[in-house]
Write an enzyme that holds these catalytic residues in place. Structure first.
Site, short mmCIF file in Angstrom:
data_model
loop_
_atom_site.label_atom_id
_atom_site.label_comp_id
_atom_site.label_asym_id
_atom_site.label_seq_id
_atom_site.Cartn_x
_atom_site.Cartn_y
_atom_site.Cartn_z
N SER A 145 0.93 -1.24 0.12
CA SER A 145 0.11 0.05 -0.05
C SER A 145 0.97 1.42 0.03
CB SER A 145 -0.81 0.12 1.30
OG SER A 145 -1.59 1.21 1.27
N TYR A 158 -3.04 -0.40 10.03
CA TYR A 158 -3.24 -0.99 8.66
C TYR A 158 -1.78 -0.81 7.93
CZ TYR A 158 -4.46 -1.58 3.53
OH TYR A 158 -4.46 -2.12 2.53
#
Length: 256
Positions: A145, A158
């Site tokens: 990500s 996350y």
């Protein structure tokens, strides 16, 4: 399509929606026999049916990632069964994203997110990569990500899991690469979910203002990168994280 994955088998986790669905569909269109993995059998069958309707091969494999080695091994075994005894390409895509701050994160949430995002792909790779190494070929694609490397004030949890995944990508490339297994990752930017209503803003859309793309990407953009990494076009690519993020992490953002 060009059939770049003809006669290959692929397991795509989290393949029932958005990025995972786009990757599974693109693999099917390129000739791969795809194991579509996810928790929701109905949505999974929809993906399978779409791939088959387009002339591809696909089967649904149920998975409920909790991070345990046992469930990862069970998924690997079932996917290998439906794919005829081998897995040529593994895409570690399944993940969970709670938009929470550090003080608001309780321990069960922490354990769940690390279980799904880090432990599950870790033990799934442990279950599949040795057979690839024995065969002398195979491809593993991890999903990172953009916020693993560019801090934002929410979702530290996350972000940290995706940082771990990108580190594992490089470590696995070193571990399995000499045996013929290519391990790489894709770092998506803000991606507009396919379910976003027409005219509505996508989650995180404001983060893309001032980037070269100036808008979120589509799941298909990630799927095309995955096809490249899975194919022989990327035969000399090892241990790399490809940013498919509209320039979000590599280019200075100009405030509008």
């Amino acid at each position: 399509m060009s059939g770049r994955l003809e006669n290959r088998t692929a397991l795509v986790t989290g393949a029932t929606s958005n990025i995972g669905r786009a990757i599974a569909t693109a693999f099917g269109a390129e000739g791969a026999h795809v194991a579509v993995s996810g928790r929701n059998a109905e949505r999974g069958q929809e993906v399978v049916d779409a791939i088959r309707a387009a002339g591809g091969r696909a089967d649904f494999v149920h998975a409920d990632h909790d991070g345990s080695a046992a469930r990862s091994r069970a998924l690997a075994e079932e996917a290998m069964r439906v794919l005829g005894g081998r897995i040529d390409v593994l895409v570690n895509n399944a993940g969970t994203y709670p938009p929470t701050t550090t003080p608001a994160t309780d321990e069960p949430t922490f354990d769940e997110v690390y279980g799904v995002n880090v432990k599950a792909p870790y033990f799934l790779t442990a279950a599949i990569a040795p057979a690839m190494a024995t065969a002398g070929r195979g491809v593993i694609i991890d999903l990172g990500s953009w916020i693993a490397r560019l801090g934002i004030p929410i979702s530290a949890l996350y972000s940290s899991t995706k940082g771990a995944v990108e580190t594992l990508t490089r470590a696995w490339a070193a571990e399995f690469g000499p045996s013929g297994v290519r391990v790489n990752a894709i770092s998506p930017g803000v991606i507009r979910p396919a379910s976003t209503p027409e005219g509505s803003a996508a989650p995180g859309e404001s983060m893309m203002r001032g980037t070269p793309a100036n808008a979120p990407g589509a799941p298909d953009a990630i799927a095309k990168a995955a096809v490249y990494l899975a194919s022989d076009d990327a035969i000399f690519v090892h241990g790399t994280v490809i940013d498919v993020d509209g320039g979000r992490t590599g280019v200075a953002v100009v405030a509008a």
